[in-house]
Design a protein around this motif. Structure first.
Motif, mmCIF file in Angstrom:
data_model
loop_
_atom_site.group_PDB
_atom_site.id
_atom_site.type_symbol
_atom_site.label_atom_id
_atom_site.label_comp_id
_atom_site.label_asym_id
_atom_site.label_seq_id
_atom_site.Cartn_x
_atom_site.Cartn_y
_atom_site.Cartn_z
ATOM 1 N N ALA A 1 57.475 63.767 92.448
ATOM 2 C CA ALA A 1 57.480 62.980 93.685
ATOM 3 C C ALA A 1 57.110 63.855 94.876
ATOM 4 O O ALA A 1 56.355 63.426 95.760
ATOM 5 C CB ALA A 1 58.840 62.335 93.902
ATOM 6 N N ILE A 2 57.609 65.073 94.894
ATOM 7 C CA ILE A 2 57.261 66.001 95.972
ATOM 8 C C ILE A 2 55.773 66.338 95.921
ATOM 9 O O ILE A 2 55.093 66.348 96.955
ATOM 10 C CB ILE A 2 58.128 67.277 95.890
ATOM 11 C CG1 ILE A 2 59.573 66.939 96.257
ATOM 12 C CG2 ILE A 2 57.591 68.368 96.816
ATOM 13 C CD1 ILE A 2 60.537 68.073 96.024
ATOM 14 N N HIS B 1 61.667 64.485 90.358
ATOM 15 C CA HIS B 1 61.767 64.861 91.766
ATOM 16 C C HIS B 1 60.609 65.784 92.153
ATOM 17 O O HIS B 1 60.008 65.622 93.213
ATOM 18 C CB HIS B 1 63.116 65.539 92.028
ATOM 19 C CG HIS B 1 63.305 65.951 93.447
ATOM 20 N ND1 HIS B 1 63.469 65.045 94.466
ATOM 21 C CD2 HIS B 1 63.340 67.185 94.016
ATOM 22 C CE1 HIS B 1 63.602 65.695 95.607
ATOM 23 N NE2 HIS B 1 63.528 66.996 95.355
ATOM 24 N N GLN B 2 60.298 66.745 91.301
ATOM 25 C CA GLN B 2 59.182 67.648 91.567
ATOM 26 C C GLN B 2 57.854 66.896 91.621
ATOM 27 O O GLN B 2 57.009 67.182 92.470
ATOM 28 C CB GLN B 2 59.116 68.746 90.493
ATOM 29 C CG GLN B 2 60.206 69.770 90.612
ATOM 30 C CD GLN B 2 60.099 70.581 91.876
ATOM 31 O OE1 GLN B 2 59.010 70.854 92.377
ATOM 32 N NE2 GLN B 2 61.240 70.959 92.424
ATOM 33 N N ALA C 1 65.351 64.332 85.519
ATOM 34 C CA ALA C 1 65.512 63.933 86.922
ATOM 35 C C ALA C 1 64.877 64.960 87.852
ATOM 36 O O ALA C 1 64.228 64.610 88.833
ATOM 37 C CB ALA C 1 66.984 63.752 87.253
ATOM 38 N N SER C 2 65.046 66.230 87.527
ATOM 39 C CA SER C 2 64.459 67.290 88.331
ATOM 40 C C SER C 2 62.935 67.253 88.248
ATOM 41 O O SER C 2 62.250 67.462 89.243
ATOM 42 C CB SER C 2 64.980 68.639 87.858
ATOM 43 O OG SER C 2 64.371 69.680 88.585
ATOM 44 N N ARG C 3 62.442 66.986 87.054
ATOM 45 C CA ARG C 3 60.990 66.900 86.871
ATOM 46 C C ARG C 3 60.404 65.752 87.677
ATOM 47 O O ARG C 3 59.358 65.899 88.323
ATOM 48 C CB ARG C 3 60.658 66.732 85.388
ATOM 49 C CG ARG C 3 59.187 66.910 85.098
ATOM 50 C CD ARG C 3 58.903 66.928 83.600
ATOM 51 N NE ARG C 3 57.808 66.018 83.391
ATOM 52 C CZ ARG C 3 57.877 64.864 82.746
ATOM 53 N NH1 ARG C 3 58.992 64.497 82.179
ATOM 54 N NH2 ARG C 3 56.833 64.102 82.620
#
Length: 71
Positions: free
Chosen positions: A15-16, A12-13, A8-10
């Motif tokens: 997407a940023i 999100h990164q 999930a963090s990956r």
């Protein structure tokens, strides 16, 4: 070095990163869309519905960005 980011963090990164690249390339594609509109083109027999210049620039940027992540 081993990454300890969860999926999930990956995502999100990524997407940023996508938004940053979109924001940085959008002005270039906006200029390209404006130039494309000013150059007279042969009109086809069927009238085409055109997007706004801003929507066209965003579409060009979004279609080009995946090439940045290849390789």
């Amino acid at each position: 070095m081993h990454r300890s980011l969860n999926p999930a963090s990956r995502l999100h990164q990524e997407a940023i990163q996508f938004r940053i690249i979109l924001a940085s390339t959008y002005p270039f594609f906006l200029v390209a869309a404006l130039v494309q509109r000013t150059i007279p083109q042969a009109r086809s027999a069927m009238p085409q519905r055109r997007r706004s210049v801003f929507a066209e620039a965003r579409a060009m940027a979004v279609s080009a960005i995946p090439f940045v992540f290849m390789g």
